[in-house]
Enzyme design. Structure first.
Site, PDB file in Angstrom:
ATOM      1  N   CYS A   2      51.871  41.018  55.192  1.00 54.69           N
ATOM      2  CA  CYS A   2      52.568  40.276  56.254  1.00 54.69           C
ATOM      3  C   CYS A   2      51.622  40.088  57.442  1.00 54.69           C
ATOM      4  O   CYS A   2      50.673  40.832  57.624  1.00 54.69           O
ATOM      5  CB  CYS A   2      53.787  41.058  56.720  1.00 54.69           C
ATOM      6  SG  CYS A   2      54.955  41.371  55.404  1.00 54.69           S
ATOM      7  N   ARG A  27      46.107  35.424  54.222  1.00 55.89           N
ATOM      8  CA  ARG A  27      46.561  36.744  53.723  1.00 55.89           C
ATOM      9  C   ARG A  27      47.622  36.605  52.655  1.00 55.89           C
ATOM     10  O   ARG A  27      48.010  37.586  52.024  1.00 55.89           O
ATOM     11  CB  ARG A  27      47.132  37.561  54.901  1.00 55.89           C
ATOM     12  CG  ARG A  27      46.142  37.881  55.984  1.00 55.89           C
ATOM     13  CD  ARG A  27      46.859  38.183  57.308  1.00 55.89           C
ATOM     14  NE  ARG A  27      47.664  39.370  57.258  1.00 55.89           N
ATOM     15  CZ  ARG A  27      47.242  40.576  57.654  1.00 55.89           C
ATOM     16  NH1 ARG A  27      46.020  40.712  58.104  1.00 55.89           N
ATOM     17  NH2 ARG A  27      48.006  41.626  57.601  1.00 55.89           N
ATOM     18  N   TRP A  74      55.055  38.758  53.383  1.00 49.40           N
ATOM     19  CA  TRP A  74      54.638  38.983  51.994  1.00 49.40           C
ATOM     20  C   TRP A  74      55.688  39.956  51.467  1.00 49.40           C
ATOM     21  O   TRP A  74      55.692  41.140  51.814  1.00 49.40           O
ATOM     22  CB  TRP A  74      53.240  39.579  51.950  1.00 49.40           C
ATOM     23  CG  TRP A  74      52.824  40.061  50.589  1.00 49.40           C
ATOM     24  CD1 TRP A  74      52.904  41.323  50.099  1.00 49.40           C
ATOM     25  CD2 TRP A  74      52.266  39.275  49.534  1.00 49.40           C
ATOM     26  NE1 TRP A  74      52.452  41.385  48.810  1.00 49.40           N
ATOM     27  CE2 TRP A  74      52.041  40.142  48.430  1.00 49.40           C
ATOM     28  CE3 TRP A  74      51.937  37.947  49.394  1.00 49.40           C
ATOM     29  CZ2 TRP A  74      51.508  39.703  47.220  1.00 49.40           C
ATOM     30  CZ3 TRP A  74      51.384  37.510  48.188  1.00 49.40           C
ATOM     31  CH2 TRP A  74      51.190  38.376  47.133  1.00 49.40           C
ATOM     32  N   ASN A 100      55.283  44.696  59.435  1.00 47.94           N
ATOM     33  CA  ASN A 100      54.377  44.694  58.291  1.00 47.94           C
ATOM     34  C   ASN A 100      54.353  46.115  57.771  1.00 47.94           C
ATOM     35  O   ASN A 100      54.093  47.049  58.528  1.00 47.94           O
ATOM     36  CB  ASN A 100      52.968  44.260  58.734  1.00 47.94           C
ATOM     37  CG  ASN A 100      51.979  44.250  57.565  1.00 47.94           C
ATOM     38  OD1 ASN A 100      52.401  44.322  56.405  1.00 47.94           O
ATOM     39  ND2 ASN A 100      50.704  44.181  57.859  1.00 47.94           N
ATOM     40  N   GLY A 101      54.700  46.296  56.479  1.00 44.27           N
ATOM     41  CA  GLY A 101      54.688  47.651  55.915  1.00 44.27           C
ATOM     42  C   GLY A 101      55.942  47.899  55.091  1.00 44.27           C
ATOM     43  O   GLY A 101      56.643  46.979  54.707  1.00 44.27           O
ATOM     44  N   GLU A 484      37.289  44.971  30.573  1.00 45.88           N
ATOM     45  CA  GLU A 484      37.524  44.488  31.938  1.00 45.88           C
ATOM     46  C   GLU A 484      36.195  44.302  32.669  1.00 45.88           C
ATOM     47  O   GLU A 484      35.989  43.302  33.353  1.00 45.88           O
ATOM     48  CB  GLU A 484      38.440  45.462  32.698  1.00 45.88           C
ATOM     49  CG  GLU A 484      38.661  45.117  34.153  1.00 45.88           C
ATOM     50  CD  GLU A 484      39.165  43.699  34.392  1.00 45.88           C
ATOM     51  OE1 GLU A 484      39.614  43.031  33.450  1.00 45.88           O
ATOM     52  OE2 GLU A 484      39.077  43.233  35.540  1.00 45.88           O
ATOM     53  N   LYS A 488      34.883  40.676  34.290  1.00 41.09           N
ATOM     54  CA  LYS A 488      34.460  40.555  35.701  1.00 41.09           C
ATOM     55  C   LYS A 488      33.093  39.889  35.783  1.00 41.09           C
ATOM     56  O   LYS A 488      32.875  38.970  36.558  1.00 41.09           O
ATOM     57  CB  LYS A 488      34.407  41.935  36.365  1.00 41.09           C
ATOM     58  CG  LYS A 488      35.747  42.540  36.679  1.00 41.09           C
ATOM     59  CD  LYS A 488      36.458  41.955  37.875  1.00 41.09           C
ATOM     60  CE  LYS A 488      37.393  40.844  37.603  1.00 41.09           C
ATOM     61  NZ  LYS A 488      38.506  40.963  36.708  1.00 41.09           N
ATOM     62  N   GLU A 491      33.089  36.098  34.560  1.00 44.48           N
ATOM     63  CA  GLU A 491      33.871  35.083  35.295  1.00 44.48           C
ATOM     64  C   GLU A 491      33.307  34.800  36.685  1.00 44.48           C
ATOM     65  O   GLU A 491      33.588  33.747  37.255  1.00 44.48           O
ATOM     66  CB  GLU A 491      35.344  35.458  35.383  1.00 44.48           C
ATOM     67  CG  GLU A 491      35.705  36.603  36.286  1.00 44.48           C
ATOM     68  CD  GLU A 491      37.218  36.755  36.408  1.00 44.48           C
ATOM     69  OE1 GLU A 491      37.956  35.761  36.388  1.00 44.48           O
ATOM     70  OE2 GLU A 491      37.671  37.902  36.511  1.00 44.48           O
ATOM     71  N   HIS A 507      28.559  48.001  12.848  1.00 41.39           N
ATOM     72  CA  HIS A 507      29.154  47.112  11.837  1.00 41.39           C
ATOM     73  C   HIS A 507      28.770  45.657  12.089  1.00 41.39           C
ATOM     74  O   HIS A 507      29.528  44.747  11.770  1.00 41.39           O
ATOM     75  CB  HIS A 507      30.676  47.286  11.845  1.00 41.39           C
ATOM     76  CG  HIS A 507      31.095  48.663  11.489  1.00 41.39           C
ATOM     77  ND1 HIS A 507      31.030  49.172  10.201  1.00 41.39           N
ATOM     78  CD2 HIS A 507      31.530  49.690  12.272  1.00 41.39           C
ATOM     79  CE1 HIS A 507      31.420  50.437  10.209  1.00 41.39           C
ATOM     80  NE2 HIS A 507      31.736  50.776  11.436  1.00 41.39           N
ATOM     81  N   LYS A 606      43.404  30.978  40.404  1.00 38.69           N
ATOM     82  CA  LYS A 606      43.926  32.336  40.632  1.00 38.69           C
ATOM     83  C   LYS A 606      45.151  32.581  39.754  1.00 38.69           C
ATOM     84  O   LYS A 606      45.379  33.672  39.293  1.00 38.69           O
ATOM     85  CB  LYS A 606      44.292  32.532  42.106  1.00 38.69           C
ATOM     86  CG  LYS A 606      44.788  33.941  42.445  1.00 38.69           C
ATOM     87  CD  LYS A 606      43.781  35.002  42.095  1.00 38.69           C
ATOM     88  CE  LYS A 606      44.310  36.414  42.310  1.00 38.69           C
ATOM     89  NZ  LYS A 606      43.419  37.443  41.706  1.00 38.69           N
TER      90      LYS A 606
HETATM   91  C1  AGP Z   1      41.043  38.069  36.102  1.00 31.32           C
HETATM   92  O1  AGP Z   1      39.990  38.398  36.993  1.00 31.32           O
HETATM   93  C2  AGP Z   1      41.277  36.577  36.010  1.00 31.32           C
HETATM   94  N1  AGP Z   1      41.492  36.008  37.288  1.00 31.32           N
HETATM   95  C3  AGP Z   1      42.355  36.213  34.992  1.00 31.32           C
HETATM   96  O2  AGP Z   1      41.940  36.708  33.738  1.00 31.32           O
HETATM   97  C4  AGP Z   1      43.765  36.789  35.276  1.00 31.32           C
HETATM   98  O3  AGP Z   1      43.754  38.179  35.119  1.00 31.32           O
HETATM   99  C5  AGP Z   1      44.749  36.178  34.259  1.00 31.32           C
HETATM  100  O4  AGP Z   1      44.775  34.778  34.449  1.00 31.32           O
HETATM  101  C6  AGP Z   1      46.166  36.738  34.414  1.00 31.32           C
HETATM  102  O5  AGP Z   1      46.674  36.417  35.678  1.00 31.32           O
HETATM  103  P1  AGP Z   1      48.038  37.148  36.151  1.00 31.32           P
HETATM  104  O6  AGP Z   1      47.726  38.609  36.239  1.00 31.32           O
HETATM  105  O7  AGP Z   1      48.349  36.525  37.481  1.00 31.32           O
HETATM  106  O8  AGP Z   1      49.085  36.865  35.123  1.00 31.32           O
END
Ligand code: AGP
Length: 611
Positions: A2, A27, A74, A100-101, A484, A488, A491, A507, A606
């Site tokens: 927030c 934010r 938020w 906020n909180g 993971e 990172k 991407e 294998h 995103k």
């Molecule tokens: C992760 O760094 C990516 N931005 C992407 O793989 C993301 O995790 C995926 O699109 C899922 O998004 P969500 O968690 O909003 O469902």
């Protein structure tokens, strides 16, 4: 997160506040509002959605006033809506506050206000409880500063609050505990805000408000008091940042800021769900002991990073709750005629709560009779609204496309769900449960300490940033985390990165090992440590360059590795909460060295709201 903006001075409060709220839009928020005292009358205007909706609501009304507070929300308690938006007023609309909180004991306070004072609540928020509490106290004290002090003494949780009173239009009172708050020092005007960007246009001199401090603002002065109401003298902080740097609080990118916010996110996600006896209280989750005992299978379904959190969730839930778990990427789950029935628990993980693949998979599972629990970061999002139960990750808004703090708080939710189900089922003892919780509670501080010195990772990245291909390997939970780490890197640096279970190398994939091939090896599972050392020996024999991640004290692996990154000692099961962070940082510094657009990588969004 927030955003709060307050103004008192010779100008028109509405204009300054709206302008300040716009500077806090980065934010992330879902509604906005403003309160001013005009001609002796308190006026509150607020609207769900963007600040443009609020401006349309206000229209041409100048809302002429010299004092006011504003807010971008938020959501944490109560879905985004007009009525849940801030500011919130008391019963007779003579006091308005923004917050906020999270108030942990808001339910008890709310009950007391209803029963003892006959208060009628309008919203679902914890914030309205604060407004009503100050309001009932104000009826007797007739003093805003006194009333805020008295109200705050009854509250538990994290809060930054600003309050105005219809009968005291010459002041704003604000208070801070575990949520950011600053005061801006102007000429015949003063400001209060959550963050520097809101005030940069007007002031360069601010007071940084510390925890448990209360601020009294008039147009001519700003006074700060400690919790015993002793006045505090505070050095003026001279802001040298420009607006862009201020939004990232001095970090070069949102991704780096969010990596460093992880200790706080983990602490909020865990500690706000522990009751006084240290037991997990899954507020708002109706998964009963009977439900849990009837679960024949759990599906964890998600995409990308959220899917990788599910891989960790599988190990942990099967180990602690002895329930079979299948993990699936949502885009596959939908089309493979999954075996789902009324004894299936479907866990959807999603930071945005709007990923179409995940939402569609959820709907498919519901149609087949499954019960749906979702782990989501955005309150009131589509996945949350369509689930039977929602377990929110209180990571705050995640701005960078590359998910970091959402992932680790998703893991924290996996641990809590596994512990909750394991204890309900009796598959773990209360002693095991308590020790596990203690170990989880220690993680935020361990991570905070680890983050104090990440220069080694930056050096490694600067040395290795021009590799065309990178392998991530691990066993057990380390294998889940290596996926993971690989995502990172690829991407945000666009390097071709590949994760594989270390035991699988022989294998086929080991054919790719050549002198100089970069391999990031995770060896944070004690019971698999020796096997990992052997795997590293195998790839070293073929000339690979190995950067190993291990727990402090495991020196044997250093002899087999070219570089070492140590994470704080911890039990195997929770190592992912720590071991993923050096991988996040490695990806960040490599991408930075390569000059990539870290917060907005090419071709990515995103939230992927299309198939
Ligand atoms: C992760 O760094 C990516 N931005 C992407 O793989 C993301 O995790 C995926 O699109 C899922 O998004 P969500 O968690 O909003 O469902």
């Amino acid at each position: 997160m927030c955003g709060i903006v307050g103004y008192i001075g010779s100008g028109n409060a509405k204009d300054v506040i709206i302008d300040g709220l716009k500077k806090l839009e980065y934010r992330g928020y879902d509604s906005a509002g403003i309160a001013v005292v005009r001609d002796g009358k308190l006026e509150i205007k607020k609207h769900v959605g963007g600040i443009a909706n609020l401006e349309n609501l206000i229209g041409d009304d100048p809302m002429t006033s010299n004092v006011g507070i504003g807010h971008t929300r938020w959501a944490t308690h109560g879905a985004p809506s007009d009525i849940n938006a801030h500011p919130h007023g008391n019963q007779d609309n003579t006091i308005a506050i923004v917050h906020n909180g999270i108030i942990e004991n808001y339910q008890e306070l709310k009950q007391e206000l209803i029963e003892k004072y006959g208060v009628e609540f309008k919203s679902e928020t914890d914030t309205e409880v604060i407004a009503q509490l100050i309001g009932v106290i104000y009826r007797e004290k007739k003093d805003l500063l006194d009333s805020v002090y008295s109200a705050v003494s009854k509250m538990r949780g994290a809060y930054a609050i600003a309050a105005v009173a219809q009968d005291e239009p010459d002041k704003i009172v604000a208070v801070r505990k575990d949520a950011p708050l600053i005061a801006g020092l102007g000429k015949d005007s003063n400001f209060i805000a959550s963050d520097i960007p809101a005030l940069l246009k007007y002031v360069k001199e601010i007071y940084l408000i510390e925890n448990n401090e209360t601020v009294l603002l008039t147009k001519d002065q700003v006074k700060i008091f400690d919790e015993n109401r002793n006045e505090v003298k505070r050095e003026v902080f001279h802001v040298t940042w420009d607006a862009d740097a201020a939004e990232k609080e001095g970090y070069d990118h949102f991704m780096l800021k969010e990596i460093f916010e992880q200790p706080k996110g983990l602490s909020e996600t865990l500690n706000r769900r522990l009751n006084d006896e240290g037991k997990i209280k899954l507020e708002g989750i109706t998964l009963t002991k009977e439900h849990i005992e009837n679960i024949s299978k759990i599906y964890i379904v998600a995409c990308g990073t959220a899917y990788h959190a599910g891989l960790v969730g599988k190990y942990i839930i099967e180990k602690l709750a002895s329930i079979p778990v299948e993990v699936d990427v949502a885009s596959e789950f939908r089309y493979r005629s999954p075996l789902v029935d009324k004894n299936t628990l479907f866990i959807a993980i999603s930071q945005s709560g709007e990923t179409l693949d995940t939402l569609a998979a959820l709907r498919e599972a519901k149609d087949k009779g499954a019960r749906v629990l979702s782990v989501v970061n955005v309150v009131g999002s589509s996945v949350a609204r369509e689930s039977d139960d929602v377990f929110y990750t209180w990571a705050g808004p995640e701005i960078a496309v590359a998910s970091t703090k959402a992932y680790t708080t998703q893991l924290m939710c996996m641990y809590m769900i596994a512990l909750y189900m394991g204890l309900e089922k009796g598959s773990i003892t209360r002693e095991y449960y308590d020790k596990f919780i203690m170990d989880l509670k220690a993680v935020p501080d361990k991570l905070e300490n680890f983050l104090k010195n990440v220069s080694q990772i930056e050096r490694d990245a600067k040395m290795l940033y021009n590799k065309e291909q990178v392998f991530f390997i691990g066993r057990g939970l380390d294998s889940a985390v290596s996926y993971e780490g690989s995502l990172k890197l690829k991407e945000i640096s666009y390097i071709n990165s590949f994760a594989i279970a270390a035991g699988e190398l022989k294998h086929g994939t080991i054919a790719l090992m050549e002198p100089g091939t970069l391999v990031i090896a995770l060896a944070c599972q004690d019971f698999l440590y020796e096997k990992m050392v052997s795997n590293i020996q195998e790839i070293k024999a073929r000339g690979a360059y190995v950067v190993s991640v291990a727990k402090e004290g495991n020196d044997a692996i250093a002899k087999q590795s070219d570089q070492m990154i140590y994470i704080p000692e911890c039990r195997d099961e929770i190592a992912p909460l720590l071991s993923v962070v050096p991988l996040q940082l490695f990806a960040y510094y490599v991408a930075k060295e390569r000059g990539c657009n870290i917060d907005k990588p090419k071709n990515l969004a995103k939230s992927v709201t299309v198939e």
